[in-house]
Scaffold this motif. Structure first.
Motif, PDB file in Angstrom:
ATOM      1  N   PHE A   1      -6.512   3.408  -6.303  1.00 56.79           N
ATOM      2  CA  PHE A   1      -6.289   2.177  -7.063  1.00 56.79           C
ATOM      3  C   PHE A   1      -5.501   2.455  -8.346  1.00 56.79           C
ATOM      4  O   PHE A   1      -4.643   1.666  -8.742  1.00 56.79           O
ATOM      5  CB  PHE A   1      -7.623   1.525  -7.423  1.00 56.79           C
ATOM      6  CG  PHE A   1      -8.337   0.904  -6.246  1.00 56.79           C
ATOM      7  CD1 PHE A   1      -7.699   0.736  -5.031  1.00 56.79           C
ATOM      8  CD2 PHE A   1      -9.658   0.493  -6.364  1.00 56.79           C
ATOM      9  CE1 PHE A   1      -8.358   0.165  -3.951  1.00 56.79           C
ATOM     10  CE2 PHE A   1     -10.320  -0.090  -5.294  1.00 56.79           C
ATOM     11  CZ  PHE A   1      -9.672  -0.251  -4.085  1.00 56.79           C
TER      12      PHE A   1
ATOM     13  N   THR B   1      -2.380  -3.786  -2.419  1.00 57.15           N
ATOM     14  CA  THR B   1      -3.212  -2.597  -2.263  1.00 57.15           C
ATOM     15  C   THR B   1      -4.316  -2.843  -1.243  1.00 57.15           C
ATOM     16  O   THR B   1      -5.002  -3.870  -1.296  1.00 57.15           O
ATOM     17  CB  THR B   1      -3.847  -2.205  -3.610  1.00 57.15           C
ATOM     18  OG1 THR B   1      -2.797  -1.971  -4.564  1.00 57.15           O
ATOM     19  CG2 THR B   1      -4.694  -0.959  -3.475  1.00 57.15           C
TER      20      THR B   1
ATOM     21  N   ALA C   1      -7.803  -2.579  -0.027  1.00 54.53           N
ATOM     22  CA  ALA C   1      -9.076  -2.372  -0.716  1.00 54.53           C
ATOM     23  C   ALA C   1     -10.075  -1.577   0.120  1.00 54.53           C
ATOM     24  O   ALA C   1     -11.094  -1.111  -0.400  1.00 54.53           O
ATOM     25  CB  ALA C   1      -9.691  -3.716  -1.094  1.00 54.53           C
ATOM     26  N   GLU C   2      -9.809  -1.405   1.423  1.00 57.38           N
ATOM     27  CA  GLU C   2     -10.740  -0.690   2.298  1.00 57.38           C
ATOM     28  C   GLU C   2     -10.126   0.611   2.818  1.00 57.38           C
ATOM     29  O   GLU C   2     -10.407   1.042   3.927  1.00 57.38           O
ATOM     30  CB  GLU C   2     -11.130  -1.589   3.476  1.00 57.38           C
ATOM     31  CG  GLU C   2     -11.822  -2.879   3.050  1.00 57.38           C
ATOM     32  CD  GLU C   2     -12.123  -3.778   4.233  1.00 57.38           C
ATOM     33  OE1 GLU C   2     -11.858  -3.363   5.378  1.00 57.38           O
ATOM     34  OE2 GLU C   2     -12.634  -4.892   4.009  1.00 57.38           O
TER      35      GLU C   2
ATOM     36  N   ASP D   1       0.854  -1.195   0.000  1.00 57.03           N
ATOM     37  CA  ASP D   1       0.000   0.000   0.000  1.00 57.03           C
ATOM     38  C   ASP D   1       0.889   1.244   0.000  1.00 57.03           C
ATOM     39  O   ASP D   1       0.721   2.171   0.796  1.00 57.03           O
ATOM     40  CB  ASP D   1      -0.947   0.011   1.190  1.00 57.03           C
ATOM     41  CG  ASP D   1      -2.272   0.690   0.869  1.00 57.03           C
ATOM     42  OD1 ASP D   1      -2.821   0.443  -0.219  1.00 57.03           O
ATOM     43  OD2 ASP D   1      -2.765   1.480   1.694  1.00 57.03           O
TER      44      ASP D   1
ATOM     45  N   PHE E   1      -5.112  -7.198  -4.310  1.00 55.73           N
ATOM     46  CA  PHE E   1      -5.976  -6.403  -3.448  1.00 55.73           C
ATOM     47  C   PHE E   1      -6.288  -7.204  -2.194  1.00 55.73           C
ATOM     48  O   PHE E   1      -6.657  -8.384  -2.259  1.00 55.73           O
ATOM     49  CB  PHE E   1      -7.271  -6.038  -4.175  1.00 55.73           C
ATOM     50  CG  PHE E   1      -7.078  -5.052  -5.287  1.00 55.73           C
ATOM     51  CD1 PHE E   1      -7.165  -3.690  -5.046  1.00 55.73           C
ATOM     52  CD2 PHE E   1      -6.785  -5.485  -6.574  1.00 55.73           C
ATOM     53  CE1 PHE E   1      -6.978  -2.774  -6.077  1.00 55.73           C
ATOM     54  CE2 PHE E   1      -6.592  -4.578  -7.602  1.00 55.73           C
ATOM     55  CZ  PHE E   1      -6.681  -3.218  -7.350  1.00 55.73           C
TER      56      PHE E   1
ATOM     57  N   GLN F   1     -10.908   5.074  -5.995  1.00 52.61           N
ATOM     58  CA  GLN F   1     -10.571   4.695  -7.365  1.00 52.61           C
ATOM     59  C   GLN F   1      -9.273   5.356  -7.814  1.00 52.61           C
ATOM     60  O   GLN F   1      -8.464   4.751  -8.515  1.00 52.61           O
ATOM     61  CB  GLN F   1     -11.717   5.060  -8.316  1.00 52.61           C
ATOM     62  CG  GLN F   1     -12.960   4.208  -8.135  1.00 52.61           C
ATOM     63  CD  GLN F   1     -12.662   2.708  -8.265  1.00 52.61           C
ATOM     64  OE1 GLN F   1     -11.981   2.281  -9.204  1.00 52.61           O
ATOM     65  NE2 GLN F   1     -13.176   1.926  -7.329  1.00 52.61           N
TER      66      GLN F   1
ATOM     67  N   ASP G   1      -8.402  -7.162   1.580  1.00 46.97           N
ATOM     68  CA  ASP G   1      -9.474  -6.527   2.349  1.00 46.97           C
ATOM     69  C   ASP G   1      -8.904  -6.004   3.663  1.00 46.97           C
ATOM     70  O   ASP G   1      -8.959  -6.669   4.709  1.00 46.97           O
ATOM     71  CB  ASP G   1     -10.605  -7.525   2.607  1.00 46.97           C
ATOM     72  CG  ASP G   1     -11.342  -7.903   1.332  1.00 46.97           C
ATOM     73  OD1 ASP G   1     -11.387  -7.063   0.416  1.00 46.97           O
ATOM     74  OD2 ASP G   1     -11.849  -9.031   1.247  1.00 46.97           O
TER      75      ASP G   1
END
Length: 338
Positions: free
Chosen positions: A291, A263, A265-266, A160, A308, A288, A310
């Motif tokens: 991302f 990455t 996702a949350e 991340d 990705f 977005q 969570d």
């Protein structure tokens, strides 16, 4: 009128006495509270003691170097190190001035930390090849390291990770306010008041419950009992915004170097999502954009992969089950390189 003046005078004495008592209690707390012991070892690099933790046997696989973000320490990588050290060499450290490492009087330039880390590894007896793994701002630091020592790096992992254009392309509106708060908190920490209040009323900060208790205790003690950590965070935030990200945008791409991008996702869930809504910012649009920035990191190399998870920005590495996903891919990368 005399009665009012007496009341004001009495209130002033009470407040003055309370402030004096808090200052005295804070001083006693700083003097007599126990100091945390570094979990790793201190290595001298040009007169500066740097904290490093090297685990796992050296073997035919590349050594993994873990680089934390601006607010991170070596403990945030606990589950990653625990999961990989039985298979490969894992090294984590604190940059100068952070946590258990001493501050340097040298001028901080974009390549300063890369040069210092390289010397730290040499002084500690570590040898390439390396895989660099960086969380948050650790990603940009690693890109500079790889740009300086391309022949020593056999793979890169972005956890991340920050992007050189994130300030321009994302709505990062609360950075300065956060720094101002940390400046005031550093003063209270130096006075011992933060640590004292924490002991009396409970935790003032959110420790990471995903990490073991000893990691939580070290974090709370270092964060609350001295302004060093907070001042260092402010210094690094300014350096990152003004210098580091601009420089990283100019370093070379990664050609066909094996690259893993993980990455969160949350990232804009929960309270942060509600905060953005109150500011009139669309959190879904921000997500977005994040991302897209992460995808661009993957595309730095012709041999990049993106995953990705969570999780949010912190739990992507501090939660054990997330670390296990990351560890599996890092080990596969290391074996494929070999």
């Amino acid at each position: 009128m005399k009665i009012i003046l007496k009341i004001i005078k009495w209130i002033g004495k009470v407040l003055g006495g309370f402030i004096f008592l808090m200052l005295l209690s804070g001083l006693c707390f700083r003097l007599f509270s126990s100091k945390p012991v570094p979990p790793g070892k201190l290595v001298d690099v040009n007169g500066v003691s740097l904290h490093i933790r090297a685990e796992g046997q050296k073997n035919d696989l590349p050594t993994l170097i873990l680089e934390s973000g601006a607010a991170g320490d070596t403990d945030v990588f606990h589950w990653i190190a625990e999961g990989l050290k039985k298979n490969m060499r894992v090294v984590r450290y604190d940059r100068e001035g952070k946590w258990f490492s001493e501050s340097s009087n040298d001028s901080i330039t974009p390549d300063f930390y890369a040069l210092q880390l390289h010397q730290l590894l040499e002084e500690s007896g570590e040898k390439p090849p390396y895989i660099l793994a960086g969380h948050s701002m650790g990603g940009p630091y690693n890109r500079i390291f790889r740009d300086l020592y391309p022949n020593e790096i056999k793979g890169m992992v972005f956890l991340d990770s920050s992007h050189p254009e994130q300030i321009e392309r994302l709505a990062l509106t609360d950075s300065q306010k956060k720094q101002d708060v940390q400046k005031y908190m550093s003063i209270l920490a130096d006075m011992g008041i933060l640590g004292l209040v924490d002991q009396i009323f409970g935790s003032l900060i959110n420790v990471n419950n995903d990490l073991p208790k000893d990691c939580q205790t070290r974090y709370r003690t270092l964060y609350l009992n001295s302004g060093k950590v907070l001042r260092r965070m402010v210094k690094e935030y300014n350096f990152v915004d003004d210098t580091l990200l601009k420089t990283v945008g100019q370093v070379s791409d990664l050609d066909s170097l094996p690259v893993l991008v993980f990455t969160a996702a949350e990232e804009y869930s929960g309270f942060r999502k509600e905060k953005y809504k109150r500011q009139g910012i669309d959190p879904d649009k921000e997500l977005q954009l994040w991302f897209e920035l992460q995808k661009e990191l993957k595309e730095l190399s012709k041999n990049g992969k993106q995953f990705f998870i969570d999780a949010n920005h912190g739990s992507i590495i501090t939660k054990k089950e997330n670390a296990e996903i990351i560890n599996k891919e890092i080990l596969l990368m290391a074996k494929s390189i070999n």
